[in-house]
Every structure is written in C-alpha cells, then in structure tokens.
Design a protein around this motif. Sequence first.
Motif, PDB file in Angstrom:
ATOM      1  N   UNK A 107       0.847  -1.194   0.000  1.00  0.00           N
ATOM      2  CA  UNK A 107       0.000   0.000   0.000  1.00  0.00           C
ATOM      3  C   UNK A 107       0.880   1.240   0.000  1.00  0.00           C
ATOM      4  N   UNK A 108       0.466   2.242  -0.775  1.00  0.00           N
ATOM      5  CA  UNK A 108       1.175   3.522  -0.808  1.00  0.00           C
ATOM      6  C   UNK A 108       0.174   4.635  -0.545  1.00  0.00           C
ATOM      7  N   UNK A 109       0.668   5.727   0.024  1.00  0.00           N
ATOM      8  CA  UNK A 109      -0.121   6.935   0.209  1.00  0.00           C
ATOM      9  C   UNK A 109       0.353   7.967  -0.811  1.00  0.00           C
ATOM     10  N   UNK A 110      -0.583   8.553  -1.525  1.00  0.00           N
ATOM     11  CA  UNK A 110      -0.271   9.480  -2.612  1.00  0.00           C
ATOM     12  C   UNK A 110      -0.671  10.887  -2.201  1.00  0.00           C
ATOM     13  N   UNK A 111       0.235  11.836  -2.390  1.00  0.00           N
ATOM     14  CA  UNK A 111      -0.055  13.243  -2.124  1.00  0.00           C
ATOM     15  C   UNK A 111       0.241  14.092  -3.342  1.00  0.00           C
ATOM     16  N   UNK A 112       0.514  15.359  -3.123  1.00  0.00           N
ATOM     17  CA  UNK A 112       0.794  16.303  -4.192  1.00  0.00           C
ATOM     18  C   UNK A 112       2.238  16.117  -4.661  1.00  0.00           C
ATOM     19  N   UNK A 113       2.413  15.426  -5.795  1.00  0.00           N
ATOM     20  CA  UNK A 113       3.723  15.085  -6.340  1.00  0.00           C
ATOM     21  C   UNK A 113       4.591  14.366  -5.305  1.00  0.00           C
ATOM     22  N   UNK A 114       3.928  13.524  -4.516  1.00  0.00           N
ATOM     23  CA  UNK A 114       4.630  12.775  -3.482  1.00  0.00           C
ATOM     24  C   UNK A 114       4.001  11.391  -3.329  1.00  0.00           C
ATOM     25  N   UNK A 115       4.764  10.493  -2.744  1.00  0.00           N
ATOM     26  CA  UNK A 115       4.299   9.116  -2.542  1.00  0.00           C
ATOM     27  C   UNK A 115       5.077   8.519  -1.375  1.00  0.00           C
ATOM     28  N   UNK A 116       4.378   7.782  -0.524  1.00  0.00           N
ATOM     29  CA  UNK A 116       5.023   7.095   0.593  1.00  0.00           C
ATOM     30  C   UNK A 116       4.581   5.639   0.605  1.00  0.00           C
ATOM     31  N   UNK A 117       5.539   4.719   0.755  1.00  0.00           N
ATOM     32  CA  UNK A 117       5.226   3.291   0.848  1.00  0.00           C
ATOM     33  C   UNK A 117       4.880   2.983   2.296  1.00  0.00           C
ATOM     34  N   UNK A 118       3.611   2.683   2.559  1.00  0.00           N
ATOM     35  CA  UNK A 118       3.147   2.427   3.926  1.00  0.00           C
ATOM     36  C   UNK A 118       3.385   0.987   4.349  1.00  0.00           C
ATOM     37  N   UNK A 119       3.222   0.047   3.421  1.00  0.00           N
ATOM     38  CA  UNK A 119       3.440  -1.366   3.747  1.00  0.00           C
ATOM     39  C   UNK A 119       3.884  -2.094   2.487  1.00  0.00           C
ATOM     40  N   UNK A 120       4.792  -3.067   2.674  1.00  0.00           N
ATOM     41  CA  UNK A 120       5.294  -3.867   1.555  1.00  0.00           C
ATOM     42  C   UNK A 120       5.873  -5.154   2.127  1.00  0.00           C
ATOM     43  N   UNK A 121       5.239  -6.269   1.804  1.00  0.00           N
ATOM     44  CA  UNK A 121       5.627  -7.556   2.391  1.00  0.00           C
ATOM     45  C   UNK A 121       6.419  -8.419   1.412  1.00  0.00           C
ATOM     46  N   UNK A 122       7.149  -7.817   0.490  1.00  0.00           N
ATOM     47  CA  UNK A 122       7.811  -8.566  -0.567  1.00  0.00           C
ATOM     48  C   UNK A 122       9.062  -9.285  -0.058  1.00  0.00           C
TER      49      UNK A 122
END
Length: 379
Positions: free
Chosen positions: A74-89
Amino acid sequence: MNPSAHIAFRVAAAFVALGLGGALIAAIVGLVLTNVGPAASASLSLCAKDGVAPAGGKDYLAQNNVWNAETPQCVTVGDQSLRIESAAHDVSPQGAPAATPSLLKGCHWQDCTDVGDLPVQVSAMPRVTSDWVTSQVDTGVFNAAYVVWFHSGPVAEGTPDGAEMVIWLRSRGGVRPGGVMLAREVPISDARWNVWLARDQGRVRITYERVGETTAVRDLDISAFTGDSVGRGLVSPDWYLIAVEAGFNLWRGGAGNAIENFSVSVDDQKPRRALGTSAPTPCFAALNVEETWTGGFRAVVEVTNVGDSPVQGWILDWTFPGGQHVERTSVGQVTQSGSSVHLVGGVRDGVLEPGKSTSFDVVGSGVSPGIVSITCTPA
C-alpha cells in the motif's frame, strides 16, 4: 484513468507528431480538459496491485505497480509525493523486483498524464530536467531510480518498443544493474556514472549507475543522458521520449521509503538540439581487469548481442592507454600494432542469440589498463 485525461494526452501526442509547438499544444489540451475537474489535494491510499491515481494536479500520476509478486503493498499518494506504507515482498535480489511504486509524467502503457509537453522526439529534443527528493530507510533490499521510456511513435498503445533508460541513484542490500558494463565514471549532469547494457523483453535497457549514492537530485539533465545513449547507438533519434518515472524497485520490504517531491520540466523556450543520427549497434563489448601482478594483468572481455539476429563471430578493436600488450587470449586471433588491438573471435559452438552474452580471458603485459572502450562489429 480519467478518460478525458487519456484523450488529452493523445491529442497532444498527435500534434507533437505534426511538429506543432508547445504553446499551441497546451491550448488544445486546455480545450479538451475543460470539463475535467481539479484533482483532489488530499492524500489517498492505493493498495490494488495495478492501482493508479492523480498525484496532485493533472501533470503527474502515482502507480502502486506490484508486477512480479502476489504480496500486499500500500502507498499513500499526495501532491507530487508518494510514501510506501506497507510492503511484504521477499523475492531474490538476483531476479526482477517484486514491485516498482513510482510517480510518472507522460504515458506508461495505457496510463497517461494530461500534459502537452511530452512526448518529445529525440532528434529535436528540448532540455528535459528533473528534481527528485526522497527519504529512504536502512532496511530491506531496494533501489531508487528513474526510468525513461522511448517508443517508435509519440504514444505507446502497449509495451514501448524503443529503449528503457534507467538512471540509478542509490541501492541497498547488494542489488546491482543487470547486463554488461560498457563504461566507468562517465561525466553527465554534474556526477559520474557507470554505464550498463542489457536486453529485456525485446528492448534495450541502458542503466546509468551513479558513482557515489544520493537521495536527491536537482536539475538532473535527462536530455544529456539521452544524448549519451544516442551517441552509443542505443537510442534512435527517430524515437520519442514518452515518459519519465521516478520510484523504488522493491525486492524485500520497502515500507517507509518515500518520494517527498518529484517534478519534470520540458524547456520549449530554448532551441532544441540535434542528438545525432546513430543507429542501434548489433553488439557491444567491455573489458574488465580481474587480476593484476607485477608486469601483467588478466582481463575478462564480455561480448553482448544487442541486435535482433543471432551472431556467430565478431571483430573487436580497442586501443590500450599505456603501452600494454596482449600476450594471449582464450578465444580468437589477435593482431596488435603499437597500442591498437584487433581481435577476430566468435562462439566456439553455435551462435550468440539476441540478448545473450559470452566472455573470454585476455592476458596482457604492462600495468592494468583500467576501463577500455571497445568497438564491436559482427563478423
């Protein structure tokens, strides 16, 4: 994506193909977008594997882009921004990454932004630059890299058929670019870069690996990297730059990595510069010194078929920088005049298929020559 946005990009692409200027294109796109409302400024969450959302305004998209795994992200998307909230790879660093969450300007497969300044044709490319600021964690296995896509036409209906140009800024966990190294410490855009070449899914992939890692760049000159690739015969001047992406390739973990800000600028006000007329070259070779001793060295020469047809033999030409001399090789016939070396070789059994590499040893006298530029011609 928004259907009107998709139409707007394709209208702009059509007029680029006709050679119309950026101001007129922007006006036409504005008419197409009259009924498109402004993108929401509040952040939103993307958890679908192929989820796409506006990333502030009309010019940027965010991609969750889990394409080589079934693990959640899951990622959170903002104004020309992105944060990876969870990644179980958890996939092997020796293979393809599990996911590539990123921000995008241009057209990636069927997902397009609403801008009129991309695509641009390589033969008449304006100055294309980018700012990118990231925050990165110290756990997991990942890299932070741009991917610049080239296609034979102004819009790719499916997979781009030109080249994939990767600008690799930082990695963690031991991952390295794939393919063969063509050159070391090439100066481009105020830094030095190792240049790698591979072939993937029928496309050439050129990777510029930064010497000295960084988490942020300002005014990174993407047009200068394009010019270097054209000069190496890897990007055709007839192709179009259709998209610029920036994001993280994730092999293991990745939560906490973030794009704080990302932007791409296409300067249509300055004169466009011709980037040459080179055609893709069928084969490449690189010499890397593996072992040294007093008065001598052993190097490995790797030959890669980057063409579309099998290769059985090749001719290699290079010039040593400091009076070195080839004493013997494990394959081929060598003639040397002064510092100039001419080697005729080939595959012992069978042929070298497109995208494949083969290597052989060269034992020489003298000091280590360092990086050596080799011209490779199919025999």
